[in-house]
Design a protein around this motif. Structure first.
Motif, PDB file in Angstrom:
ATOM      1  N   SER A   1      15.668  23.427  -3.618  1.00 35.12           N
ATOM      2  CA  SER A   1      15.158  24.449  -2.494  1.00 35.12           C
ATOM      3  C   SER A   1      15.342  24.128  -1.039  1.00 35.12           C
ATOM      4  O   SER A   1      15.116  25.146  -0.205  1.00 35.12           O
ATOM      5  N   GLY A   2      15.699  23.108  -0.897  1.00 35.57           N
ATOM      6  CA  GLY A   2      15.796  22.456   0.416  1.00 35.57           C
ATOM      7  C   GLY A   2      14.283  21.731   0.826  1.00 35.57           C
ATOM      8  O   GLY A   2      14.277  21.336   1.931  1.00 35.57           O
ATOM      9  N   LEU A   3      13.284  22.052  -0.074  1.00 38.22           N
ATOM     10  CA  LEU A   3      12.273  21.221   0.260  1.00 38.22           C
ATOM     11  C   LEU A   3      12.129  20.185  -0.687  1.00 38.22           C
ATOM     12  O   LEU A   3      10.785  19.951  -0.954  1.00 38.22           O
ATOM     13  N   GLU A   4      13.081  19.393  -1.129  1.00 40.03           N
ATOM     14  CA  GLU A   4      12.932  18.465  -2.031  1.00 40.03           C
ATOM     15  C   GLU A   4      11.850  17.402  -1.510  1.00 40.03           C
ATOM     16  O   GLU A   4      11.907  16.958  -0.393  1.00 40.03           O
ATOM     17  N   ASP A   5      11.383  16.995  -2.541  1.00 45.72           N
ATOM     18  CA  ASP A   5      10.412  15.525  -2.367  1.00 45.72           C
ATOM     19  C   ASP A   5       9.320  15.705  -1.410  1.00 45.72           C
ATOM     20  O   ASP A   5       8.701  14.949  -0.661  1.00 45.72           O
TER      21      ASP A   5
ATOM     22  N   ARG B   1      -0.686  10.573  -4.381  1.00 43.32           N
ATOM     23  CA  ARG B   1      -0.534   9.431  -3.324  1.00 43.32           C
ATOM     24  C   ARG B   1      -0.388   8.085  -4.470  1.00 43.32           C
ATOM     25  O   ARG B   1       0.746   7.445  -4.061  1.00 43.32           O
ATOM     26  N   LEU B   2      -1.182   8.114  -5.247  1.00 39.24           N
ATOM     27  CA  LEU B   2      -1.462   6.646  -6.324  1.00 39.24           C
ATOM     28  C   LEU B   2      -0.011   6.867  -7.075  1.00 39.24           C
ATOM     29  O   LEU B   2       0.372   5.843  -7.716  1.00 39.24           O
ATOM     30  N   ASN B   3       0.342   8.046  -7.401  1.00 38.87           N
ATOM     31  CA  ASN B   3       1.495   8.417  -8.627  1.00 38.87           C
ATOM     32  C   ASN B   3       2.885   8.567  -8.169  1.00 38.87           C
ATOM     33  O   ASN B   3       3.718   9.087  -8.880  1.00 38.87           O
ATOM     34  N   GLN B   4       2.736   8.658  -6.789  1.00 37.34           N
ATOM     35  CA  GLN B   4       4.084   9.155  -6.241  1.00 37.34           C
ATOM     36  C   GLN B   4       5.516   8.659  -6.628  1.00 37.34           C
ATOM     37  O   GLN B   4       6.550   9.262  -6.487  1.00 37.34           O
TER      38      GLN B   4
ATOM     39  N   MET C   1       0.948  -1.059  -0.062  1.00 34.32           N
ATOM     40  CA  MET C   1       0.258   0.014   0.161  1.00 34.32           C
ATOM     41  C   MET C   1       0.949   1.238  -0.156  1.00 34.32           C
ATOM     42  O   MET C   1       1.708   1.390   0.864  1.00 34.32           O
ATOM     43  N   LEU C   2       0.696   2.167  -0.769  1.00 31.02           N
ATOM     44  CA  LEU C   2       1.509   3.480  -0.906  1.00 31.02           C
ATOM     45  C   LEU C   2       0.755   4.425   0.116  1.00 31.02           C
ATOM     46  O   LEU C   2      -0.440   4.602   0.292  1.00 31.02           O
ATOM     47  N   MET C   3       1.622   5.071   0.892  1.00 35.69           N
ATOM     48  CA  MET C   3       1.347   5.976   1.536  1.00 35.69           C
ATOM     49  C   MET C   3       2.065   7.390   1.396  1.00 35.69           C
ATOM     50  O   MET C   3       3.043   7.472   0.784  1.00 35.69           O
ATOM     51  N   LEU C   4       1.386   8.374   2.080  1.00 34.28           N
ATOM     52  CA  LEU C   4       2.171   9.840   2.035  1.00 34.28           C
ATOM     53  C   LEU C   4       2.283  10.215   3.388  1.00 34.28           C
ATOM     54  O   LEU C   4       1.426  10.551   4.110  1.00 34.28           O
ATOM     55  N   PRO C   5       3.612   9.955   3.873  1.00 34.64           N
ATOM     56  CA  PRO C   5       3.975  10.267   5.230  1.00 34.64           C
ATOM     57  C   PRO C   5       3.581  11.788   5.459  1.00 34.64           C
ATOM     58  O   PRO C   5       3.893  12.477   4.540  1.00 34.64           O
ATOM     59  N   LYS C   6       3.364  12.119   6.500  1.00 37.13           N
ATOM     60  CA  LYS C   6       3.136  13.630   6.861  1.00 37.13           C
ATOM     61  C   LYS C   6       4.299  14.405   6.887  1.00 37.13           C
ATOM     62  O   LYS C   6       4.241  15.641   6.642  1.00 37.13           O
TER      63      LYS C   6
END
Length: 115
Positions: free
Chosen positions: A39-43, A71-74, A1-6
């Motif tokens: 930018s220091g905000l990668e990913d 989330r599904l295409n990350q 299952m793909l997750m998108l961590p906070k």
């Protein structure tokens, strides 16, 4: 299952502003995609829906659809990009498949998909 961590979601206003101001934008009828590199905000990824879209329920639905598309295409997105997805008025009331097609179209334009 793909997750998108906070930890990968943009939270601070200044980070949203940096991506919006300095990122390259791509748009279509339903979404605007801002892409920022080095930018220091990668990913990291942010989701926004302005008050012009409607009430809180409507805005949250648009953001949920954008979050699910990401989330599904990350796994297909190259590393090193900070992405901001902004919903447009025409995205209100649309089904998931329409929003996902719009997201994939913008991703191809921005050349963020790899692997």
């Amino acid at each position: 299952m793909l997750m998108l961590p906070k930890s990968r979601i943009l939270r601070r206003r200044i980070d949203f502003q940096r991506v919006h101001r300095f990122g390259k934008s791509y748009s279509n009828r339903y979404l605007v995609l801002y892409v920022l590199t080095a930018s220091g905000l990668e990913d990291k990824v942010g989701f926004a829906a302005g008050k012009k879209l409607g009430n809180a329920v409507t805005r949250n639905r648009v953001k949920r659809l954008m979050r699910e598309c990401y989330r599904l295409n990350q796994d297909n997105i190259k590393k090193g990009y900070c992405i901001l997805l902004v919903g447009r008025k025409s995205a209100v009331g649309k089904k998931y498949d329409v929003i996902e097609r719009a997201f994939l179209d913008l991703g191809r334009k921005a050349k963020i998909f790899g692997r």
